[in-house]
Every structure is written in C-alpha cells, then in structure tokens.
Design a protein around this motif. Sequence first.
Motif, PDB file in Angstrom:
ATOM      1  N   ALA A   1      37.322  -2.830  -1.672  1.00 54.36           N
ATOM      2  CA  ALA A   1      37.011  -1.605  -1.464  1.00 54.36           C
ATOM      3  C   ALA A   1      35.512  -1.432  -2.046  1.00 54.36           C
ATOM      4  O   ALA A   1      35.501  -0.502  -2.627  1.00 54.36           O
ATOM      5  N   ASN A   2      34.520  -2.385  -1.880  1.00 55.48           N
ATOM      6  CA  ASN A   2      33.283  -1.998  -2.323  1.00 55.48           C
ATOM      7  C   ASN A   2      32.407  -2.294  -1.220  1.00 55.48           C
ATOM      8  O   ASN A   2      32.588  -2.816  -0.245  1.00 55.48           O
ATOM      9  N   ARG A   3      31.245  -1.581  -1.490  1.00 53.09           N
ATOM     10  CA  ARG A   3      29.791  -1.965  -0.520  1.00 53.09           C
ATOM     11  C   ARG A   3      29.641  -3.441  -0.655  1.00 53.09           C
ATOM     12  O   ARG A   3      29.621  -3.702  -1.986  1.00 53.09           O
ATOM     13  N   SER A   4      29.121  -3.750   0.233  1.00 50.31           N
ATOM     14  CA  SER A   4      28.590  -5.257   0.391  1.00 50.31           C
ATOM     15  C   SER A   4      27.801  -5.422  -0.943  1.00 50.31           C
ATOM     16  O   SER A   4      26.517  -4.795  -0.969  1.00 50.31           O
ATOM     17  N   GLY A   5      27.866  -6.713  -1.253  1.00 52.45           N
ATOM     18  CA  GLY A   5      26.708  -6.933  -2.462  1.00 52.45           C
ATOM     19  C   GLY A   5      27.423  -6.362  -3.856  1.00 52.45           C
ATOM     20  O   GLY A   5      26.768  -6.692  -4.941  1.00 52.45           O
ATOM     21  N   ARG A   6      28.357  -5.287  -3.724  1.00 55.61           N
ATOM     22  CA  ARG A   6      28.743  -4.753  -5.132  1.00 55.61           C
ATOM     23  C   ARG A   6      30.027  -5.609  -5.636  1.00 55.61           C
ATOM     24  O   ARG A   6      30.599  -6.271  -4.836  1.00 55.61           O
ATOM     25  N   VAL A   7      30.346  -5.155  -6.922  1.00 52.96           N
ATOM     26  CA  VAL A   7      31.312  -5.800  -7.563  1.00 52.96           C
ATOM     27  C   VAL A   7      32.711  -5.466  -6.752  1.00 52.96           C
ATOM     28  O   VAL A   7      32.614  -3.993  -6.554  1.00 52.96           O
ATOM     29  N   SER A   8      33.853  -6.122  -7.026  1.00 48.77           N
ATOM     30  CA  SER A   8      34.932  -5.556  -6.481  1.00 48.77           C
ATOM     31  C   SER A   8      35.718  -4.303  -7.391  1.00 48.77           C
ATOM     32  O   SER A   8      35.532  -4.688  -8.511  1.00 48.77           O
ATOM     33  N   PRO A   9      36.233  -3.611  -6.890  1.00 51.04           N
ATOM     34  CA  PRO A   9      36.597  -2.351  -7.532  1.00 51.04           C
ATOM     35  C   PRO A   9      38.137  -2.415  -7.940  1.00 51.04           C
ATOM     36  O   PRO A   9      38.994  -3.081  -7.448  1.00 51.04           O
ATOM     37  N   THR A  10      38.131  -2.139  -9.381  1.00 50.50           N
ATOM     38  CA  THR A  10      39.422  -2.238  -9.941  1.00 50.50           C
ATOM     39  C   THR A  10      40.117  -1.129 -10.240  1.00 50.50           C
ATOM     40  O   THR A  10      40.837  -0.729 -11.201  1.00 50.50           O
ATOM     41  N   SER A  11      39.470   0.054 -10.022  1.00 47.09           N
ATOM     42  CA  SER A  11      39.969   1.519  -9.984  1.00 47.09           C
ATOM     43  C   SER A  11      39.724   2.372  -8.966  1.00 47.09           C
ATOM     44  O   SER A  11      38.511   1.918  -8.365  1.00 47.09           O
ATOM     45  N   ALA A  12      40.230   3.497  -8.747  1.00 48.52           N
ATOM     46  CA  ALA A  12      39.823   4.453  -7.671  1.00 48.52           C
ATOM     47  C   ALA A  12      38.367   5.163  -8.043  1.00 48.52           C
ATOM     48  O   ALA A  12      37.582   5.231  -7.075  1.00 48.52           O
ATOM     49  N   GLN A  13      38.059   5.144  -9.171  1.00 42.21           N
ATOM     50  CA  GLN A  13      36.688   5.550  -9.339  1.00 42.21           C
ATOM     51  C   GLN A  13      35.666   4.496  -8.793  1.00 42.21           C
ATOM     52  O   GLN A  13      34.481   5.119  -8.505  1.00 42.21           O
ATOM     53  N   HIS A  14      35.830   3.322  -9.094  1.00 39.80           N
ATOM     54  CA  HIS A  14      34.746   2.409  -8.737  1.00 39.80           C
ATOM     55  C   HIS A  14      34.713   2.436  -7.206  1.00 39.80           C
ATOM     56  O   HIS A  14      33.875   2.520  -6.440  1.00 39.80           O
ATOM     57  N   VAL A  15      36.104   2.891  -6.475  1.00 38.67           N
ATOM     58  CA  VAL A  15      35.921   2.804  -4.789  1.00 38.67           C
ATOM     59  C   VAL A  15      34.933   4.067  -4.626  1.00 38.67           C
ATOM     60  O   VAL A  15      34.354   4.190  -3.514  1.00 38.67           O
TER      61      VAL A  15
END
Length: 350
Positions: free
Chosen positions: A145-159
């Motif tokens: 659940a990340n925008r393309s090119g960004r790192v994969s999210p491991t928390s809801a805040q990242h998302v």
Amino acid sequence: MPALATVIAQASSRAIEQAKSALSAGLLVAFPTETVYGLGADATSDSAVAKLYAAKERPSFNPLIAHVADLAAARRLAQFDAEALKLAEAFWPGPLTLVLPKLRGCPVGQLATAGLDTIAVRVPSHPIARDILAAFGKPVVAPSANRSGRVSPTSAQHVQADLAGRIALIVDDGASPYGVESTVLACLGRTVLLRPGAIPRTTVERFLGRDIATATIRTDAAGGAGHRLAPGMLASHYAPRAALRMNAVTVAPGEALLAFGPTLPQDACNARTILNLSAHGELVEAAANLFNYLRLLDASGASSIAVMPVPDEGLGEAINDRLRRAAAPRHPRGSTADGGLGTLRPGITA
Ligand code: TXA
Ligand code: MG
C-alpha cells in the motif's frame, strides 16, 4: 483524481465490516498483513483494480496477488500441481505467494493478472487480513500500500503518508510482523523462486529436500537490452496475434479499431470491429477495459488493430506501456532457453 476522505479505523469487528462494505462498493481499502500493509481491491472487478493502479500511480500493469481466506478458495482460482499443494499445505496461511496456472472460469479479472494466463495467490496469516477476506468472501488483490517508487508500508501511518485522499479506508493494526513482502514461488512445471521474501529460500529448500532455481530474468525484444528486469514478469504475457498500430488517426479497411474518447477517426467506417476503451475519454475506465478489449478485437480475426492515441498522463502511462509491449516485434514463443517457462518480459516493480 478528486481527494477522498480517507477513514482510518482501528482494527475491530466494526472496521472489518467497513472494509467489507468498501470493497463491495468497488473502493480501495488498505489493511494489515503479516508482511506489509496491502492496498486491497475486489479482484473480480476490473474497474476497482483500475482505481488501484491509479491510486498507486504504477507506470505499468504489474500482475497482482489475489489474497484469499483459505486453500479451498485458492483452489477455485488456480491449478495446483502436487508440489504446489504440498507447499500451500505447509506454508499457508503465511507469507508465501504461489504463481500458478489460472483456472478457466477464474473470477479474477484480466487487469488484476495483467492479461497473464497465470495467477499469483496467497493466503495471509494476519488475523485482520483473514477476517476481512472471510467477511468479503471474494478474492482481494493487494499490492503493497505505497505509491509507486516508495518503500513498502509497515504501519498505517506509512500508508496514510502515501495514500491519504486516494483511498476509502485504512485499517490500522500496528506494525507489520515481518516487514518484508511474501516469498514468491512459481509452480509452473518446476518450482522456481521469483521473489525472495519473508520465508527464506533455505526453508523452502529444506522442506522440498532439494535446491530451487531463481528465475533467470532476461530481456527480450519487447523490453530492449540492458533493462533491469523485475521478477514476476513471467511468460505468456498476453500478446495479441494481430499487429498493433499505436497512435492511429486513420483506419485501414479491415482493421479493428481500439478507440479512445468521443471523436473517432473520419474513416472509422473502414473498421471491421470497433471497441471504445472509454467514450468519455476516462483513463480509469480505459484501463479497466484494456485487456478484455484487446482479446476481443484479436478474436475478431483482424490482422491489425489500430489504436487511437491515449494521453500519456495518469493511468495513460501504464496503458501506453502495455500497448507498446503488445505492439513490439516478438520472438516466436518457445524460442527461448528459459526452461519452458516462456519469455520473460520486463516490468517495473512498485
Ligand atoms: O507480502 C506481499 O506479497 C504483499 C502483501 C500486501 O500481501 N503484496 C505484494 O504485492 O508484495 P506486490 O504487487 O507489491 O508484488 C507482487 C509480486 C510482484 O513481484 C509481481 O510481479 C508478482 O508478485 N506476480 C504477481 N502475479 C504474477 C504472475 N502471474 N506471474 C509472475 N509473477 C507475478
Ligand atoms: Mg510492492
């Protein structure tokens, strides 16, 4: 795209109900899995999947993983050989994805599998993911659940940082236990590793009692030499039999026309068949129709498909990427030395 009010819900039975209704309405829901947070959409709806590509801003249609609640549900999507079954029984639920032949009548749409004849399936072990899948009752495609090119999210805040305003709901259940994506194995004759991930290769090898190969990723005519190729762009990427002519502003007699927008070429009457990706000129609608329409026009028997210009903005970039690959000269199938898995095509992972 217009900003959505993204709801952030703490994991609870109410949040699971919200996720179920949002998915049923064709909306996007980010949810926790044991690997990373996934961005979920109804896998059976091409238009929901098109929204997903748009929200992620993926520059190409990479095939997605169909997430299901259990092995029984997975077996309604894909063909399991004896080894695939053994792996599924040992590692599911858990961070293993299997790429398998797609079953005829598989309800997962063409866009979700990027037109491939294979499908990636996974049964996650995270309790919230499982509850959502069980409540929804249909397969859910979920890239990270990340925008393309960004790192994969491991928390809801990242998302939230990447996707707030673009998706309907984020279900928050704290940090992802593994924090890396699932291990992807292809079981298409012989088992190969497509993507290293949360289950170490050695664990799989010990279980199978032998070494497994990593899929050798090579370039081909459609990709051009020197590309760094992503895993997972295996084989039988659907390529039409008919020649494809992009940015067509005229139609030759007998050609099929893949139109876009309200205004057709003046000589559109030359076309033996016309399908319009989106009469309103909407790119999300066009993406949802792309793979189906290519197949339908190919089946019409035309030797050439004229494709009207599609603007190279938003999802248009991914649409044009796919059309370029379909238009590129191809090596004959089976001419490659890749162990019978077919031609590996380039892609960009996101
Ligand atoms: O851990 C995970 O797998 C996460 C969580 C959310 O479940 N999902 C995830 O999805 O990493 P995504 O879309 O970021 O990665 C899917 C990978 C890509 O490398 C893709 O190319 C490969 O799976 N893949 C999907 N379908 C495939 C197919 N039919 N053939 C070969 N590779 C495929
Ligand atoms: Mg990803």
